[in-house]
Design a protein around this motif. Structure first.
Motif, PDB file in Angstrom:
ATOM      1  N   LEU A   1     -49.946  14.249   2.812  1.00 18.23           N
ATOM      2  CA  LEU A   1     -48.700  13.529   2.522  1.00 18.23           C
ATOM      3  C   LEU A   1     -48.358  12.546   3.639  1.00 18.23           C
ATOM      4  CD1 LEU A   1     -46.492  16.419   1.081  1.00 18.23           C
ATOM      5  CD2 LEU A   1     -47.569  14.541  -0.187  1.00 18.23           C
ATOM      6  N   LEU A   2     -48.594  12.942   4.884  1.00 12.61           N
ATOM      7  CA  LEU A   2     -48.314  12.057   6.012  1.00 12.61           C
ATOM      8  C   LEU A   2     -49.185  10.810   5.959  1.00 12.61           C
ATOM      9  CD1 LEU A   2     -46.965  11.475   8.753  1.00 12.61           C
ATOM     10  CD2 LEU A   2     -48.788  12.809   9.830  1.00 12.61           C
ATOM     11  N   MET A   3     -50.478  10.990   5.688  1.00 12.84           N
ATOM     12  CA  MET A   3     -51.370   9.844   5.643  1.00 12.84           C
ATOM     13  C   MET A   3     -51.038   8.927   4.471  1.00 12.84           C
ATOM     14  SD  MET A   3     -53.047  10.344   8.333  1.00 12.84           S
ATOM     15  CE  MET A   3     -53.993   8.839   8.148  1.00 12.84           C
ATOM     16  N   VAL A   4     -50.717   9.503   3.327  1.00 12.25           N
ATOM     17  CA  VAL A   4     -50.325   8.679   2.179  1.00 12.25           C
ATOM     18  C   VAL A   4     -49.040   7.921   2.487  1.00 12.25           C
ATOM     19  CG1 VAL A   4     -49.524   8.761  -0.207  1.00 12.25           C
ATOM     20  CG2 VAL A   4     -51.521  10.108   0.486  1.00 12.25           C
ATOM     21  N   GLY A   5     -48.067   8.610   3.070  1.00 10.46           N
ATOM     22  CA  GLY A   5     -46.815   7.952   3.433  1.00 10.46           C
ATOM     23  C   GLY A   5     -47.011   6.847   4.448  1.00 10.46           C
ATOM     24  N   TRP A   6     -47.889   7.090   5.408  1.00 11.28           N
ATOM     25  CA  TRP A   6     -48.186   6.072   6.426  1.00 11.28           C
ATOM     26  C   TRP A   6     -48.790   4.830   5.790  1.00 11.28           C
ATOM     27  CZ3 TRP A   6     -51.640   7.285  11.319  1.00 11.28           C
ATOM     28  CH2 TRP A   6     -51.493   6.243  12.245  1.00 11.28           C
ATOM     29  N   MET A   7     -49.737   5.021   4.874  1.00 16.39           N
ATOM     30  CA  MET A   7     -50.352   3.870   4.210  1.00 16.39           C
ATOM     31  C   MET A   7     -49.345   3.107   3.369  1.00 16.39           C
ATOM     32  SD  MET A   7     -54.221   5.134   3.157  1.00 16.39           S
ATOM     33  CE  MET A   7     -53.873   6.835   2.743  1.00 16.39           C
ATOM     34  N   LEU A   8     -48.480   3.819   2.662  1.00 15.18           N
ATOM     35  CA  LEU A   8     -47.460   3.149   1.852  1.00 15.18           C
ATOM     36  C   LEU A   8     -46.493   2.368   2.742  1.00 15.18           C
ATOM     37  CD1 LEU A   8     -46.649   5.942  -0.755  1.00 15.18           C
ATOM     38  CD2 LEU A   8     -47.948   3.841  -1.147  1.00 15.18           C
ATOM     39  N   TRP A   9     -46.105   2.954   3.867  1.00 18.52           N
ATOM     40  CA  TRP A   9     -45.174   2.276   4.771  1.00 18.52           C
ATOM     41  C   TRP A   9     -45.813   1.014   5.359  1.00 18.52           C
ATOM     42  CZ3 TRP A   9     -45.177   1.025   9.972  1.00 18.52           C
ATOM     43  CH2 TRP A   9     -43.943   0.603  10.490  1.00 18.52           C
ATOM     44  N   VAL A  10     -47.063   1.123   5.815  1.00 20.90           N
ATOM     45  CA  VAL A  10     -47.734  -0.032   6.412  1.00 20.90           C
ATOM     46  C   VAL A  10     -47.888  -1.153   5.390  1.00 20.90           C
ATOM     47  CG1 VAL A  10     -49.927  -0.832   7.366  1.00 20.90           C
ATOM     48  CG2 VAL A  10     -48.928   1.301   8.181  1.00 20.90           C
ATOM     49  N   GLN A  11     -48.196  -0.810   4.155  1.00 20.85           N
ATOM     50  CA  GLN A  11     -48.415  -1.829   3.141  1.00 20.85           C
ATOM     51  C   GLN A  11     -47.117  -2.452   2.646  1.00 20.85           C
ATOM     52  OE1 GLN A  11     -51.091  -3.294   2.161  1.00 20.85           O
ATOM     53  NE2 GLN A  11     -50.065  -4.530   0.614  1.00 20.85           N
ATOM     54  N   HIS A  12     -46.119  -1.614   2.346  1.00 26.44           N
ATOM     55  CA  HIS A  12     -44.920  -2.114   1.667  1.00 26.44           C
ATOM     56  C   HIS A  12     -43.756  -2.442   2.605  1.00 26.44           C
ATOM     57  CE1 HIS A  12     -46.478  -1.590  -2.320  1.00 26.44           C
ATOM     58  NE2 HIS A  12     -46.744  -0.311  -2.118  1.00 26.44           N
ATOM     59  N   VAL A  13     -43.750  -1.897   3.811  1.00 22.48           N
ATOM     60  CA  VAL A  13     -42.636  -2.156   4.735  1.00 22.48           C
ATOM     61  C   VAL A  13     -43.085  -3.109   5.842  1.00 22.48           C
ATOM     62  CG1 VAL A  13     -40.941  -1.135   6.295  1.00 22.48           C
ATOM     63  CG2 VAL A  13     -41.607   0.080   4.203  1.00 22.48           C
ATOM     64  N   SER A  14     -43.930  -2.611   6.734  1.00 24.42           N
ATOM     65  CA  SER A  14     -44.363  -3.484   7.830  1.00 24.42           C
ATOM     66  C   SER A  14     -45.243  -4.628   7.311  1.00 24.42           C
ATOM     67  CB  SER A  14     -45.119  -2.673   8.883  1.00 24.42           C
ATOM     68  OG  SER A  14     -46.330  -2.166   8.360  1.00 24.42           O
ATOM     69  N   GLY A  15     -46.077  -4.359   6.307  1.00 24.18           N
ATOM     70  CA  GLY A  15     -46.919  -5.412   5.748  1.00 24.18           C
ATOM     71  C   GLY A  15     -46.112  -6.507   5.090  1.00 24.18           C
ATOM     72  N   ALA A  16     -45.049  -6.122   4.362  1.00 27.26           N
ATOM     73  CA  ALA A  16     -44.196  -7.130   3.727  1.00 27.26           C
ATOM     74  C   ALA A  16     -43.499  -7.999   4.769  1.00 27.26           C
ATOM     75  CB  ALA A  16     -43.165  -6.440   2.841  1.00 27.26           C
ATOM     76  N   ARG A  17     -43.086  -7.383   5.862  1.00 29.33           N
ATOM     77  CA  ARG A  17     -42.438  -8.154   6.926  1.00 29.33           C
ATOM     78  C   ARG A  17     -43.416  -9.132   7.563  1.00 29.33           C
ATOM     79  NH1 ARG A  17     -40.650  -4.130   9.354  1.00 29.33           N
ATOM     80  NH2 ARG A  17     -42.131  -3.929  11.062  1.00 29.33           N
ATOM     81  N   ILE A  18     -44.644  -8.693   7.774  1.00 25.16           N
ATOM     82  CA  ILE A  18     -45.652  -9.575   8.379  1.00 25.16           C
ATOM     83  C   ILE A  18     -45.991 -10.733   7.443  1.00 25.16           C
ATOM     84  CG2 ILE A  18     -48.040  -9.683   9.172  1.00 25.16           C
ATOM     85  CD1 ILE A  18     -47.710  -6.778  10.105  1.00 25.16           C
ATOM     86  N   ARG A  19     -46.113 -10.436   6.153  1.00 28.14           N
ATOM     87  CA  ARG A  19     -46.419 -11.508   5.193  1.00 28.14           C
ATOM     88  C   ARG A  19     -45.305 -12.537   5.146  1.00 28.14           C
ATOM     89  NH1 ARG A  19     -48.745  -7.033   2.563  1.00 28.14           N
ATOM     90  NH2 ARG A  19     -46.788  -6.532   1.507  1.00 28.14           N
ATOM     91  N   ALA A  20     -44.060 -12.073   5.259  1.00 27.64           N
ATOM     92  CA  ALA A  20     -42.938 -13.019   5.293  1.00 27.64           C
ATOM     93  C   ALA A  20     -42.982 -13.881   6.544  1.00 27.64           C
ATOM     94  CB  ALA A  20     -41.615 -12.246   5.226  1.00 27.64           C
ATOM     95  N   GLU A  21     -43.326 -13.261   7.665  1.00 30.26           N
ATOM     96  CA  GLU A  21     -43.453 -14.021   8.910  1.00 30.26           C
ATOM     97  C   GLU A  21     -44.556 -15.074   8.810  1.00 30.26           C
ATOM     98  OE1 GLU A  21     -41.933 -14.090  11.863  1.00 30.26           O
ATOM     99  OE2 GLU A  21     -40.350 -12.711  11.268  1.00 30.26           O
ATOM    100  N   LEU A  22     -45.684 -14.696   8.194  1.00 30.90           N
ATOM    101  CA  LEU A  22     -46.789 -15.644   8.056  1.00 30.90           C
ATOM    102  C   LEU A  22     -46.412 -16.814   7.148  1.00 30.90           C
ATOM    103  CD1 LEU A  22     -49.868 -13.245   7.772  1.00 30.90           C
ATOM    104  CD2 LEU A  22     -49.198 -14.658   9.727  1.00 30.90           C
ATOM    105  N   ASP A  23     -45.660 -16.524   6.082  1.00 28.24           N
ATOM    106  CA  ASP A  23     -45.218 -17.602   5.199  1.00 28.24           C
ATOM    107  C   ASP A  23     -44.304 -18.573   5.941  1.00 28.24           C
ATOM    108  OD1 ASP A  23     -46.649 -16.595   3.103  1.00 28.24           O
ATOM    109  OD2 ASP A  23     -44.976 -15.450   2.253  1.00 28.24           O
ATOM    110  N   ALA A  24     -43.404 -18.006   6.744  1.00 32.53           N
ATOM    111  CA  ALA A  24     -42.524 -18.875   7.526  1.00 32.53           C
ATOM    112  C   ALA A  24     -43.305 -19.632   8.589  1.00 32.53           C
ATOM    113  CB  ALA A  24     -41.425 -18.032   8.175  1.00 32.53           C
ATOM    114  N   CYS A  25     -44.338 -18.963   9.102  1.00 40.96           N
ATOM    115  CA  CYS A  25     -45.144 -19.583  10.158  1.00 40.96           C
ATOM    116  C   CYS A  25     -45.891 -20.811   9.647  1.00 40.96           C
ATOM    117  CB  CYS A  25     -46.121 -18.547  10.704  1.00 40.96           C
ATOM    118  SG  CYS A  25     -47.063 -19.077  12.128  1.00 40.96           S
ATOM    119  N   ARG A  26     -46.320 -20.762   8.400  1.00 37.14           N
ATOM    120  CA  ARG A  26     -47.083 -21.890   7.846  1.00 37.14           C
ATOM    121  C   ARG A  26     -46.237 -23.155   7.716  1.00 37.14           C
ATOM    122  NH1 ARG A  26     -48.749 -17.634   4.210  1.00 37.14           N
ATOM    123  NH2 ARG A  26     -50.815 -16.841   4.815  1.00 37.14           N
TER     124      ARG A  26
END
Length: 281
Positions: free
Chosen positions: A41-66
């Motif tokens: 459960l911890l590993m699944v939760g970690w992957m979901l968090w990285v993809q949907h929380v921190s990953g979404a924030r990074i993708r938004a930053e990259l879009d603004a960066c362009r």
């Protein structure tokens, strides 16, 4: 009559429950089962968090960066995402070490050291049936949990190619995206059981099982690419021939690796039964 009816009704309400040796194994090793479930459960939760929380924030930053002038972006957050991805892959890929240690120390070695296994053999449980249940119950739990991890990791690894840091031929994503990682888990279980039967003491069995799986894992990490012919590219650098691993080689290499690991697992299981029968004649 009323008492019998009440007892039957109570049993019907409770439904079917595992009994006998299976129930005993589940009760004795319930803490390990809970730890395994929490880990999955911890590993699944970690992957979901990285993809949907921190990953979404990074993708938004990259879009603004362009939209900024060239050179104004620092790719620190993408590096952080790759670090998280790397740690996730490592924890999944090397979970077999903990499985081997537990199997050698707690599953088999401790019971032989304390004499509880010998006590069970004097009852209605044969040594062969004892070992079969000892291996089958955790094998089912490992198969279920590892299958979940493989499916979620495959989605996690392929969901965002922009942020992905590891190539397919890196050790962790190579193992974690298919049945090879399950083969390692079952192999660690078998090796741990064999070490426990051979040494009959928990700590030495833990050390031997852990050490063997560590060596075997690292050895195969260095040699799995040799299990399938490489594609040769001529004259790419200074006229020399170069070997390459195209993405189409993933499944042949992965299945060959799985076969090697399962062969060791079957050999360890067979050796465990042979040793058990020899010592309990």
């Amino acid at each position: 009559m009323t008492t019998a009816v009440a007892a039957t009704a109570t049993a019907a309400r409770q439904g079917p429950r595992p009994r006998g040796l299976i129930w005993t194994v589940l009760r004795v090793h319930r803490p390990a089962l809970l730890v395994w479930c929490a880990y999955v459960l911890l590993m699944v939760g970690w992957m979901l968090w990285v993809q949907h929380v921190s990953g979404a924030r990074i993708r938004a930053e990259l879009d603004a960066c362009r939209r900024r002038p060239e050179g104004a972006c620092i790719d620190v957050m993408t590096f952080s995402h790759s670090m998280n991805e790397g740690w996730i892959g490592t924890f999944i890929a090397y979970s077999s070490y903990g499985i081997a240690a537990w199997a050698g120390a707690a599953l088999v070695g401790r019971e032989l050291e304390r004499g509880t296994a010998q006590l069970a053999w004097t009852q209605s449980v044969t040594p062969t049936r004892w070992l079969t249940v000892k291996l089958a119950v955790p094998a089912v739990a490992l198969t279920a949990g590892t299958t979940v991890l493989v499916l979620v990791y495959r989605w996690f690894w392929s969901a965002d190619e922009v942020l992905r840091g590891d190539e397919w031929y890196y050790t962790d994503p190579f193992l974690n995206r298919g049945p090879a990682i399950l083969a390692y888990a079952l192999c660690a279980l078998a090796v741990g059981a064999l070490a426990g039967l051979a040494l009959r003491r928990s700590l030495p069995a833990l050390a031997v099982a852990f050490g063997f799986v560590l060596w075997f894992h690292l050895y195969l990490d260095d040699h799995w690419s040799e299990l399938w012919p490489m594609r040769t590219i001529t004259g790419t650098v200074s006229g020399h021939d170069l070997d390459a691993l195209p993405a189409s080689h993933f499944w042949p290499l992965h299945l060959m690796t799985t076969g090697v690991v399962l062969t060791v697992a079957v050999a360890a299981t067979g050796a465990a039964y042979w040793l058990l029968r020899r010592r309990t004649r």
